[in-house]
Write a protein that holds these residues in place. Structure first.
Motif, PDB file in Angstrom:
ATOM      1  N   SER A 283       0.923  -1.414  -0.179  1.00 54.88           N
ATOM      2  CA  SER A 283       0.043  -0.098   0.137  1.00 54.88           C
ATOM      3  C   SER A 283       0.746   1.171  -0.171  1.00 54.88           C
ATOM      4  O   SER A 283       1.928   0.998   0.082  1.00 54.88           O
ATOM      5  N   SER A 284       0.396   2.309  -0.122  1.00 53.16           N
ATOM      6  CA  SER A 284       0.885   3.674  -0.046  1.00 53.16           C
ATOM      7  C   SER A 284       1.048   4.379   1.250  1.00 53.16           C
ATOM      8  O   SER A 284       1.118   5.397   1.336  1.00 53.16           O
ATOM      9  N   VAL A 285       0.613   3.587   2.235  1.00 56.04           N
ATOM     10  CA  VAL A 285       0.620   4.297   3.790  1.00 56.04           C
ATOM     11  C   VAL A 285       1.603   3.199   4.478  1.00 56.04           C
ATOM     12  O   VAL A 285       1.411   1.993   4.378  1.00 56.04           O
ATOM     13  N   ASP A 286       1.908   3.883   5.707  1.00 56.22           N
ATOM     14  CA  ASP A 286       2.856   2.997   6.585  1.00 56.22           C
ATOM     15  C   ASP A 286       1.779   2.344   7.442  1.00 56.22           C
ATOM     16  O   ASP A 286       0.676   2.506   7.600  1.00 56.22           O
ATOM     17  N   LEU A 287       2.472   0.868   7.610  1.00 53.89           N
ATOM     18  CA  LEU A 287       1.679  -0.049   8.508  1.00 53.89           C
ATOM     19  C   LEU A 287       2.239  -0.381   9.852  1.00 53.89           C
ATOM     20  O   LEU A 287       3.481  -0.299   9.868  1.00 53.89           O
ATOM     21  N   GLN A 288       1.409  -0.327  10.657  1.00 57.82           N
ATOM     22  CA  GLN A 288       1.722  -1.003  12.168  1.00 57.82           C
ATOM     23  C   GLN A 288       1.654  -2.368  12.102  1.00 57.82           C
ATOM     24  O   GLN A 288       0.720  -2.917  11.850  1.00 57.82           O
ATOM     25  N   LEU A 289       2.597  -3.165  12.504  1.00 57.51           N
ATOM     26  CA  LEU A 289       2.512  -4.817  12.803  1.00 57.51           C
ATOM     27  C   LEU A 289       2.113  -5.096  14.074  1.00 57.51           C
ATOM     28  O   LEU A 289       2.846  -4.466  15.095  1.00 57.51           O
ATOM     29  N   ASP A 290       1.288  -5.738  14.288  1.00 61.00           N
ATOM     30  CA  ASP A 290       0.759  -6.248  15.636  1.00 61.00           C
ATOM     31  C   ASP A 290       0.358  -7.936  15.582  1.00 61.00           C
ATOM     32  O   ASP A 290      -0.330  -8.227  14.680  1.00 61.00           O
ATOM     33  N   PRO A 291       1.255  -8.758  16.358  1.00 69.43           N
ATOM     34  CA  PRO A 291       1.072  -9.965  16.318  1.00 69.43           C
ATOM     35  C   PRO A 291      -0.337 -10.496  16.598  1.00 69.43           C
ATOM     36  O   PRO A 291      -0.532 -11.763  16.439  1.00 69.43           O
ATOM     37  N   ARG A 292      -1.314  -9.677  17.357  1.00 68.31           N
ATOM     38  CA  ARG A 292      -2.800 -10.308  17.566  1.00 68.31           C
ATOM     39  C   ARG A 292      -3.507 -10.283  16.181  1.00 68.31           C
ATOM     40  O   ARG A 292      -4.565 -10.795  16.245  1.00 68.31           O
ATOM     41  N   GLU A 293      -2.853  -9.580  15.078  1.00 70.09           N
ATOM     42  CA  GLU A 293      -3.788  -9.697  13.861  1.00 70.09           C
ATOM     43  C   GLU A 293      -3.417 -11.147  13.297  1.00 70.09           C
ATOM     44  O   GLU A 293      -3.725 -11.297  12.142  1.00 70.09           O
ATOM     45  N   LEU A 294      -2.389 -11.832  13.381  1.00 70.66           N
ATOM     46  CA  LEU A 294      -1.962 -12.850  12.854  1.00 70.66           C
ATOM     47  C   LEU A 294      -3.093 -13.840  13.088  1.00 70.66           C
ATOM     48  O   LEU A 294      -3.617 -13.974  14.040  1.00 70.66           O
ATOM     49  N   GLN A 295      -3.328 -14.700  11.870  1.00 71.56           N
ATOM     50  CA  GLN A 295      -4.377 -15.898  12.051  1.00 71.56           C
ATOM     51  C   GLN A 295      -3.551 -17.356  11.631  1.00 71.56           C
ATOM     52  O   GLN A 295      -2.875 -17.333  10.791  1.00 71.56           O
ATOM     53  N   GLY A 296      -3.604 -18.010  12.698  1.00 70.11           N
ATOM     54  CA  GLY A 296      -3.149 -19.204  12.775  1.00 70.11           C
ATOM     55  C   GLY A 296      -2.676 -19.737  13.826  1.00 70.11           C
ATOM     56  O   GLY A 296      -2.886 -18.937  15.189  1.00 70.11           O
ATOM     57  N   ASP A 297      -1.803 -21.012  13.946  1.00 67.39           N
ATOM     58  CA  ASP A 297      -1.685 -21.596  15.268  1.00 67.39           C
ATOM     59  C   ASP A 297      -0.301 -21.690  15.617  1.00 67.39           C
ATOM     60  O   ASP A 297       0.711 -22.321  15.108  1.00 67.39           O
ATOM     61  N   PHE A 298       0.330 -20.742  16.468  1.00 67.61           N
ATOM     62  CA  PHE A 298       1.600 -20.291  16.689  1.00 67.61           C
ATOM     63  C   PHE A 298       1.950 -20.364  17.862  1.00 67.61           C
ATOM     64  O   PHE A 298       1.143 -20.014  18.708  1.00 67.61           O
TER      65      PHE A 298
END
Length: 286
Positions: A213-228
């Motif tokens: 995308s053309s905007v900066d993104l914040q990464l949050d582990p709570r948004e991950l989908q899966g069994d980790f």
């Protein structure tokens, strides 16, 4: 001509003695080991470890290296100035440094094979798999997901000599075409597997994330989908597409299996507005 029994025995013993190949023993004491080469001759190095070789680019066409089962086969195609090679144990990460130099041989004498052993080894001929006298392994002070993630990050970003030793770790083949669209469904990022390592029953998989995308993104582990078991971002923010900061690496730790079995099935995004009643139909009903 008749040969007596003693003569036959003497000939047999002589033949055996002349067929024995001498092996030069070099002890690794954390000091570079000198291994000279002759142009056009192959020299064998026994390491008794499963190692990978770090080769400088300048030797690409000058030196042929083949490796199998802890044995290296070096053949210089031309004169080579003193150059350092790095041998890394793929299990522990330990480094062995050897300095090679290839010269033109003045005679036809072949260089003898080399065997590299650990310093302090009382019996170099003892098989490396004999561990009866080894002390029991010490319990780990740091959780495996932590040390495994750190090892993966160092393997990707640090020079080979700076990678910490980690006993028991092994690199795992990854499927670079694995579909990871469902990993971060709420963010416009592309995800690609770039490496994986295993220690005991834990796996860590390195996934490259790139902002689309053309905007900066914040990464949050709570948004991950899966069994980790654990998830760690190399950076907490992605710059907009096209910037140097638009790419980072995500380390995902799983247990008992690799990443493919931990990814949630990909689901298409739902447009909530598509379920709203049409404005014209609402006005007509009124």
């Amino acid at each position: 001509m008749k040969l007596t029994l003693s003569s036959l025995l003497l000939l047999m013993l002589t033949g055996v003695a002349t067929s024995v190949i001498a092996v030069e023993i070099l002890q690794w004491q954390r000091l570079p080991l000198a291994v000279p080469l002759h142009v056009g001759q192959e020299r064998i190095i026994f390491v008794d470890q499963n190692v990978r070789v770090g080769i400088p680019r300048l030797l690409k066409d000058k030196l042929r290296i083949q490796s199998t089962g802890g044995t290296l086969y070096l053949r210089a195609n031309e004169v080579i100035e003193p150059t350092r090679l790095q041998l890394q144990n793929v299990t522990t990460g330990e480094l062995i440094l050897i300095d090679i130099a290839a010269t033109v041989a003045n005679d036809s004498a072949k260089l003898e094979p080399v065997r590299i052993v650990r310093a302090g080894s009382e019996n170099p001929d003892k098989p490396s798999g004999d561990t009866a006298a080894e002390p029991p392994a010490k319990p780990r002070q740091t959780p495996i997901p932590v040390v495994l993630t750190r090892y993966a990050a160092q393997s990707l970003y640090s020079p080979l000599r700076a990678v910490e030793q980690l006993e028991g770790v092994s690199q795992v083949r990854v499927n670079h075409a694995l579909n990871l669209e469902g990993l971060l469904p709420a963010l416009p990022v592309s995800a690609t597997t770039i490496g994986a390592w295993q220690l005991e029953d834990f796996w860590v998989t390195a996934v490259q994330l790139r902002n689309q995308s053309s905007v900066d993104l914040q990464l949050d582990p709570r948004e991950l989908q899966g069994d980790f078991i654990a998830a760690t971002f190399q950076h907490q923010q992605l710059g907009k597409q096209g910037k140097a900061e638009d790419t980072t690496v995500l380390y995902l730790v799983t247990r008992g299996h690799g990443l493919a079995q931990s990814i949630m099935p990909n689901q298409s995004r739902i447009d909530a507005s598509s379920n709203l009643p049409d404005a014209r139909e609402t006005a007509h009903e009124k």
